[in-house]
Motif scaffolding. Sequence first.
Motif, mmCIF file in Angstrom:
data_model
loop_
_atom_site.group_PDB
_atom_site.id
_atom_site.type_symbol
_atom_site.label_atom_id
_atom_site.label_comp_id
_atom_site.label_asym_id
_atom_site.label_seq_id
_atom_site.Cartn_x
_atom_site.Cartn_y
_atom_site.Cartn_z
ATOM 1 N N PHE A 30 -7.971 -8.607 -2.176
ATOM 2 C CA PHE A 30 -7.801 -7.220 -1.745
ATOM 3 C C PHE A 30 -7.018 -7.079 -0.449
ATOM 4 O O PHE A 30 -6.480 -6.021 -0.173
ATOM 5 C CB PHE A 30 -9.168 -6.543 -1.620
ATOM 6 N N ARG A 31 -6.944 -8.121 0.354
ATOM 7 C CA ARG A 31 -6.216 -7.990 1.617
ATOM 8 C C ARG A 31 -4.710 -7.852 1.400
ATOM 9 O O ARG A 31 -4.000 -7.367 2.273
ATOM 10 C CB ARG A 31 -6.534 -9.148 2.549
ATOM 11 N N ASP A 32 -4.218 -8.265 0.242
ATOM 12 C CA ASP A 32 -2.788 -8.126 -0.035
ATOM 13 C C ASP A 32 -2.338 -6.673 -0.038
ATOM 14 O O ASP A 32 -1.183 -6.378 0.231
ATOM 15 C CB ASP A 32 -2.429 -8.778 -1.374
ATOM 16 N N CYS A 33 -3.247 -5.765 -0.342
ATOM 17 C CA CYS A 33 -2.911 -4.335 -0.344
ATOM 18 C C CYS A 33 -2.665 -3.796 1.059
ATOM 19 O O CYS A 33 -2.076 -2.732 1.215
ATOM 20 C CB CYS A 33 -4.032 -3.533 -0.994
ATOM 21 N N THR A 34 -3.116 -4.504 2.072
ATOM 22 C CA THR A 34 -2.963 -4.037 3.446
ATOM 23 C C THR A 34 -1.712 -4.603 4.109
ATOM 24 O O THR A 34 -1.429 -4.279 5.254
ATOM 25 C CB THR A 34 -4.196 -4.419 4.281
ATOM 26 N N LEU A 35 -0.972 -5.442 3.393
ATOM 27 C CA LEU A 35 0.237 -6.056 3.949
ATOM 28 C C LEU A 35 1.368 -5.034 4.036
ATOM 29 O O LEU A 35 1.273 -3.929 3.500
ATOM 30 C CB LEU A 35 0.664 -7.234 3.076
#
Length: 166
Positions: A30-35
Amino acid sequence: MIRSSVFNCPVPTEQQPLNEYEELKSSWLFRDCTLTWRKYITKIIWAWGLSLIFAAPVAATSFPLHKDLSHFLLSSAAGGSVGVILLLTRLYLGWSYIRSRLYSPIIFYEESGWYDGHNWAKPQDILDRDRLIVSYEIRPILQRIKLTFVGLVGLFIAGSIVWQLL
């Protein structure tokens, strides 16, 4: 002032919406969405490429490379997008769940198991904080995922048009 409300919160720490949000935001998927957009799109292309590894042999059985290269390329690209669609669906559902937990004025939680669930009404200061997180951090992520879906639909339509022209 917020801290005193949090200390009076009966919801177990791991079930508190803010902690669920922080945990989701730091998880590897899910952290990829914050990139940044560039890094996010790069990750999506990588996911498409990995999915393409499985889709290309299936497409090759229907459209042999030496006979019908263009249909092979289009069908394998479409098949590769299935993995991306599944990934985006998972991302959207995870972020939507956290959005609803943060936005809701009442939180359902379990103390020790599924049989003893309770509801807790958030104090106004906690509710305001959580809704700010939804507005400024989660809503843009969901918009990004929706926009990616729209881009995939556009690519699928373009591929269908090219398919008909061949």
